[in-house]
Design an enzyme around this catalytic site. Structure first.
Site, short mmCIF file in Angstrom:
data_model
loop_
_atom_site.label_atom_id
_atom_site.label_comp_id
_atom_site.label_asym_id
_atom_site.label_seq_id
_atom_site.Cartn_x
_atom_site.Cartn_y
_atom_site.Cartn_z
N ASP A 58 -9.42 -6.29 -3.74
CA ASP A 58 -8.86 -5.22 -2.90
C ASP A 58 -9.75 -4.00 -2.98
O ASP A 58 -9.95 -3.42 -4.06
CB ASP A 58 -7.45 -4.88 -3.40
CG ASP A 58 -6.67 -3.97 -2.45
OD1 ASP A 58 -7.31 -3.20 -1.70
OD2 ASP A 58 -5.43 -4.04 -2.46
N HIS A 95 -6.96 -6.78 0.41
CA HIS A 95 -5.78 -5.92 0.48
C HIS A 95 -4.58 -6.60 1.14
O HIS A 95 -3.46 -6.16 0.95
CB HIS A 95 -6.14 -4.65 1.24
CG HIS A 95 -5.15 -3.55 1.12
ND1 HIS A 95 -4.69 -3.07 -0.10
CD2 HIS A 95 -4.50 -2.80 2.07
CE1 HIS A 95 -3.83 -2.08 0.11
NE2 HIS A 95 -3.69 -1.91 1.41
N SER A 101 0.83 -1.21 0.00
CA SER A 101 0.00 0.00 0.00
C SER A 101 0.86 1.26 0.00
O SER A 101 1.62 1.48 -0.93
CB SER A 101 -0.95 -0.05 1.21
OG SER A 101 -2.05 0.79 1.04
#
Length: 288
Positions: free
Chosen positions: A238, A266, A115
């Site tokens: 995600d 995710h 991320s």
């Protein structure tokens, strides 16, 4: 601290510039180094992101995972020293990683970024290409995408940080929490306790104040100049950084490969731990 009964991962504070960074580390410091960079959710830390996978690498690599500046147990800026926007926060975190490498005498390292950690990895490669080897991006926000409702909810969590809201938020990170209930409950408890520390909450709010995707975006012209090998891992479901981000990056990265996991959100490293570890190790070992 011992994880999974056998593998030894230790925690300590390391000087990075004028403050100290909390790190998890393991393996032989003379081996090839891998730096694992976590994401930006509330209460996130190196431990909550990577504790279940770091032990899998220490027989072959020296692994280091810092609590990024503004997160976890790393020293936090005082109220009058907080970065004013996303650009300043990004710069502080890039400087932190380089300072950490210098302190640990790591001349060159591979990167794994989840991320926001993936965004930081990309900027590090763009600015200091000679310091880094291969790069794994997992659910990374380096490509173009429209912010999702889940992402917007996460960014505003500090406005109502109650346990029920937090439990719901973290469950959105995975596609299906069946079989992960105990682990998620542990993560919720640990991360909420960390987030409620005044300095952590203050830094979190500041991270998203006056910030937008343009602050951390990388243009296609920059991707095309990156000569590094990239492995992109992304969950098809995600809801925080949609698959669109990795697909966009793959249009411009000259030496990359993308692996997409169905029925995965995710947290590939949690939902698909065995596949995450195998793909990542094979990639770093030149077998993928």
């Amino acid at each position: 601290m011992t994880i999974d009964g056998t593998a030894k991962i230790t925690n300590r504070m390391v000087q990075t510039g004028d403050y100290q960074t909390h790190i998890m580390e393991g393996g032989n410091p003379s081996a090839e180094a891998i730096i694992f960079l976590h994401g930006s959710g509330p209460g996130v830390s190196a431990k909550s992101n990577w504790e279940y996978v770091l032990p899998e690498f220490i027989d072959e690599f020296y692994v280091v995972s810092p609590d990024l500046y503004g997160f976890g147990r790393t020293d936090h800026p005082e109220p009058d020293e907080l970065p004013k926007n996303g650009v300043e926060w990004l710069r502080a975190r890039l400087d932190q990683v380089i300072a950490l490498m210098d302190t640990l005498k790591i001349k060159k390292a591979h990167l794994v970024g989840n991320s926001l950690g993936g965004v930081i990895a990309l900027h590090l490669v763009m600015e200091e290409p000679e310091r880094f080897g291969k790069v794994v991006l997992m659910g990374a926000g380096g490509g173009y995408f429209q912010p999702t409702i889940e992402l917007l909810k996460m960014q505003n969590f500090h406005k109502d940080p109650n346990p029920k809201t937090f439990a719901n938020l973290l469950r959105w990170f995975v596609y299906d929490d069946v079989g992960l209930e105990d682990r998620l409950e542990e993560i919720v408890k640990e991360r909420l306790e960390l987030f409620m520390r005044p300095e952590v909450r203050r830094s979190y709010e500041s991270t998203f104040h006056n910030a937008n995707l343009a602050d951390i975006s990388i243009p296609p012209s920059a991707y095309r100049r990156m000569k590094h090998e990239f492995l992109l891992l992304h969950g098809q479901e995600d809801r925080f950084v949609p698959l669109e981000s990795s697909l966009t990056m793959m249009e411009h990265i000259p030496n990359g490969q993308l692996h997409v996991f169905s029925k995965t959100g995710h947290w590939v490293q949690i939902e698909q731990k065995e596949k995450f570890v195998k793909l990542t190790k094979d990639f770093f070992n030149g077998e993928l």
